[in-house]
Design an enzyme around this catalytic site. Structure first.
Site, short mmCIF file in Angstrom:
data_model
loop_
_atom_site.label_atom_id
_atom_site.label_comp_id
_atom_site.label_asym_id
_atom_site.label_seq_id
_atom_site.Cartn_x
_atom_site.Cartn_y
_atom_site.Cartn_z
N CYS A 19 -9.74 -4.63 -4.91
CA CYS A 19 -8.75 -5.68 -5.18
C CYS A 19 -9.42 -7.01 -5.50
O CYS A 19 -8.88 -7.81 -6.27
CB CYS A 19 -7.80 -5.78 -3.99
SG CYS A 19 -6.87 -4.23 -3.75
N ASN A 47 0.84 -1.20 0.00
CA ASN A 47 0.00 0.00 0.00
C ASN A 47 0.88 1.25 0.00
O ASN A 47 1.83 1.33 0.77
CB ASN A 47 -0.89 -0.03 1.25
CG ASN A 47 -1.96 1.05 1.24
OD1 ASN A 47 -1.66 2.23 1.20
ND2 ASN A 47 -3.21 0.62 1.28
N SER A 93 -7.55 -9.45 3.92
CA SER A 93 -8.67 -9.71 3.01
C SER A 93 -8.76 -8.62 1.95
O SER A 93 -8.77 -7.43 2.27
CB SER A 93 -9.97 -9.74 3.83
OG SER A 93 -11.10 -9.73 2.97
N ASP A 131 -8.52 4.89 3.53
CA ASP A 131 -8.05 3.83 2.63
C ASP A 131 -9.14 2.83 2.28
O ASP A 131 -9.06 2.16 1.25
CB ASP A 131 -6.87 3.09 3.26
CG ASP A 131 -6.09 2.29 2.22
OD1 ASP A 131 -5.61 2.92 1.27
OD2 ASP A 131 -5.99 1.07 2.35
N CYS A 141 -10.01 -5.87 -0.45
CA CYS A 141 -11.20 -5.00 -0.52
C CYS A 141 -11.93 -5.25 -1.84
O CYS A 141 -11.49 -6.04 -2.68
CB CYS A 141 -10.77 -3.53 -0.37
SG CYS A 141 -10.06 -2.82 -1.88
N HIS A 169 -3.09 -0.16 -3.58
CA HIS A 169 -3.25 -1.08 -2.46
C HIS A 169 -2.15 -2.12 -2.61
O HIS A 169 -1.44 -2.16 -3.63
CB HIS A 169 -4.65 -1.71 -2.51
CG HIS A 169 -5.70 -0.84 -1.88
ND1 HIS A 169 -6.97 -1.29 -1.58
CD2 HIS A 169 -5.66 0.45 -1.45
CE1 HIS A 169 -7.67 -0.32 -1.03
NE2 HIS A 169 -6.90 0.75 -0.94
N GLU A 190 -2.33 -5.29 -3.22
CA GLU A 190 -2.58 -6.18 -4.34
C GLU A 190 -2.37 -5.48 -5.69
O GLU A 190 -1.80 -6.05 -6.62
CB GLU A 190 -4.02 -6.71 -4.29
CG GLU A 190 -4.34 -7.56 -3.05
CD GLU A 190 -4.86 -6.73 -1.89
OE1 GLU A 190 -4.47 -5.55 -1.75
OE2 GLU A 190 -5.66 -7.26 -1.11
#
Lengths: 148, 148
Positions: free
Chosen positions: A84, A43, A79, A144, A81, A54, A56
């Site tokens: 992503c 991130n 996890s 975020d 979002c 982010h 990912e």
């Protein structure tokens, strides 16, 4: 077969790189089916002022152009979002391994329901690292995840 | 109240900037509720070798950090893919205006079902611009939408 916990360590390293730079400690990495590292990132909202990065999406970006994500694993400390999770769906990244879903529960159930393989490692180190950061930085955290 | 067709022209300008640089002609822009332009961008897979930059995510990135997207409109020349639809959901961007959904049908119905305001302008210029490009560049197009 890639080792999920070994892959998670790469994502955790990325989260710590982000933390050391004053950022939100979430990291991710993309691995090919044979365990080859394809991309890794974290991130960068705070460091670069870039809300699109982010963990990912940064790992995905670093991987560069790929013809196919079949058989690949996106491992992330948290996890994914909806943003992503949508990335995983659109590009058909076969597997998602998440460090935890205690501090945030994104779209991984949705992905599992669509047939993606999802593994939640419920890793205490991931939970503690991000949990402690969120407690100290609630406003940046809410920004975020799109909470006004 | 912003004028959807006027906002679409900004996204179309971005698509043409991308096309002129040898890229996939898809553009997007983010507008505040009062019509102020917050960010604009275009697909940059080819130009930058960056698969994470779709039109919508580039516009989002260019907008920088925002505390809230309430009341904002994401206007895009094409139906947002799952990646970009997930972006809209996660950050609660209130409205999505798309130029067309003929060349590609992404997640905009999903967003509408979740309560986001979605307007499909079925714009012939958008349909023709991207349709012609896809016909000439099918492999790059498939790569951009995750089709192996």
């Amino acid at each position: 077969m890639p080792d999920d916990r070994a892959m998670l360590q790469v994502a955790l390293e990325e989260a710590r790189i982000g933390l050391a730079a004053g950022g939100i400690p979430i990291g991710a990495a993309l691995f090919a089916a044979d365990g080859t590292l394809v991309g890794r990132g974290h991130n960068q909202r705070v460091q670069l002022g870039d809300p699109s990065l982010h963990g990912e999406t940064d790992a995905f970006r670093k991987a560069g152009r790929q013809r196919s994500y079949r058989g690949m694993t996106m491992v992330t400390t948290l996890s994914p979002c909806w943003y992503c999770s949508g990335l995983v769906r659109q590009f058909n990244i076969s597997r998602v391994v998440l460090g935890e879903s205690v501090n945030f529960h994104g779209g991984h159930d949705w992905l599992a329901g669509l047939g993606f393989e999802v593994v939640d490692l419920a890793d205490e180190t991931c939970i503690d690292l991000l949990g402690g950061w969120i407690a100290a930085n609630p406003f940046v955290w809410n920004e975020d995840i799109g909470v006004s």
